[in-house]
Design a protein around this motif. Structure first.
Motif, PDB file in Angstrom:
ATOM      1  N   ALA A  98       0.904  -1.223  -0.009  1.00 48.13           N
ATOM      2  CA  ALA A  98       0.022   0.183  -0.017  1.00 48.13           C
ATOM      3  C   ALA A  98       0.829   1.171   0.047  1.00 48.13           C
ATOM      4  O   ALA A  98       1.629   1.253   0.717  1.00 48.13           O
ATOM      5  CB  ALA A  98      -0.910  -0.067   1.248  1.00 48.13           C
ATOM      6  N   HIS A  99       0.630   2.303  -0.640  1.00 51.03           N
ATOM      7  CA  HIS A  99       1.404   3.413  -0.790  1.00 51.03           C
ATOM      8  C   HIS A  99       0.711   4.352   0.165  1.00 51.03           C
ATOM      9  O   HIS A  99      -0.348   5.173  -0.302  1.00 51.03           O
ATOM     10  CB  HIS A  99       1.351   4.045  -2.367  1.00 51.03           C
ATOM     11  CG  HIS A  99       1.577   2.974  -3.399  1.00 51.03           C
ATOM     12  ND1 HIS A  99       2.851   2.310  -3.573  1.00 51.03           N
ATOM     13  CD2 HIS A  99       0.793   2.478  -4.272  1.00 51.03           C
ATOM     14  CE1 HIS A  99       2.971   1.372  -4.538  1.00 51.03           C
ATOM     15  NE2 HIS A  99       1.736   1.473  -5.078  1.00 51.03           N
ATOM     16  N   LEU A 100       1.338   4.606   1.280  1.00 52.23           N
ATOM     17  CA  LEU A 100       0.542   5.285   2.273  1.00 52.23           C
ATOM     18  C   LEU A 100       0.793   6.799   2.157  1.00 52.23           C
ATOM     19  O   LEU A 100      -0.208   7.697   2.421  1.00 52.23           O
ATOM     20  CB  LEU A 100       1.095   5.031   3.750  1.00 52.23           C
ATOM     21  CG  LEU A 100       0.858   3.407   4.103  1.00 52.23           C
ATOM     22  CD1 LEU A 100       1.538   3.352   5.648  1.00 52.23           C
ATOM     23  CD2 LEU A 100      -0.554   3.079   4.190  1.00 52.23           C
ATOM     24  N   SER A 101       1.775   7.293   1.366  1.00 53.39           N
ATOM     25  CA  SER A 101       1.978   8.612   1.278  1.00 53.39           C
ATOM     26  C   SER A 101       2.787   8.666   0.115  1.00 53.39           C
ATOM     27  O   SER A 101       3.398   7.744  -0.302  1.00 53.39           O
ATOM     28  CB  SER A 101       2.235   9.526   2.814  1.00 53.39           C
ATOM     29  OG  SER A 101       3.575   8.939   2.764  1.00 53.39           O
ATOM     30  N   HIS A 102       3.242  10.153  -0.152  1.00 52.33           N
ATOM     31  CA  HIS A 102       4.315  10.252  -1.106  1.00 52.33           C
ATOM     32  C   HIS A 102       5.729   9.594  -0.669  1.00 52.33           C
ATOM     33  O   HIS A 102       6.387   9.206  -1.451  1.00 52.33           O
ATOM     34  CB  HIS A 102       4.683  11.847  -0.982  1.00 52.33           C
ATOM     35  CG  HIS A 102       5.486  12.160  -2.155  1.00 52.33           C
ATOM     36  ND1 HIS A 102       5.174  12.174  -3.556  1.00 52.33           N
ATOM     37  CD2 HIS A 102       6.796  12.635  -2.163  1.00 52.33           C
ATOM     38  CE1 HIS A 102       6.280  12.446  -4.313  1.00 52.33           C
ATOM     39  NE2 HIS A 102       7.440  12.727  -3.500  1.00 52.33           N
TER      40      HIS A 102
END
Ligand code: NI
Length: 133
Positions: free
Chosen positions: A89-93
């Motif tokens: 999962a790409h949580l943030s930048h």
């Protein structure tokens, strides 16, 4: 089913009751059974390094850490016999979360998990090993 009678200090009983409530158990017995199961699972893994097990390996890592994503993928391919699946999962930048399901002998699963968690750029993580005995 057996009925056990145990004696514990008042303070410990109060803390246990708070844990039972906080975790949503309906009663002390189910909470106690889960605690015992958890400890027995640990004992199995310690006593039998080759015990078949499944595990979840979950960790946060820095997306920008140079070569880390490639190293993590390489590690999983090198241990494809232990790696069942992985979710990213790409949580943030900057931040990614990955959960990997592992299956195999307890010692190999733990060694693989430790090697992943020790990678530079992995911020925090945890492995939960569950013996299949
Ligand atoms: Ni990502």
């Amino acid at each position: 089913m057996q009925r056990l009678t145990i004696s514990i200090d008042d303070d410990l009983a109060a803390e246990f009751d708070a844990l039972v409530a906080a975790r949503g158990y309906e009663n002390r017995s189910e909470a106690f059974r889960d605690l015992v199961r958890g400890e027995l699972a640990l004992a199995v893994v310690e006593a039998r390094p080759d015990a078949p097990c499944v595990a979840t390996l979950t960790f946060l890592f820095d997306h920008h850490e140079r070569t880390l994503s490639a190293r993590l993928l390489d590690a999983q391919h090198e241990h494809h016999d232990l790696t069942v699946s992985s979710t990213h999962a790409h949580l943030s930048h900057d931040l990614c979360l990955e959960t990997t399901i592992l299956r195999g002998p307890a010692d190999q699963v733990q060694a693989f998990a430790k090697s992943v968690l020790a990678q530079r750029g992995v911020r925090q993580g945890h492995v939960h090993v569950m013996p299949l005995l």
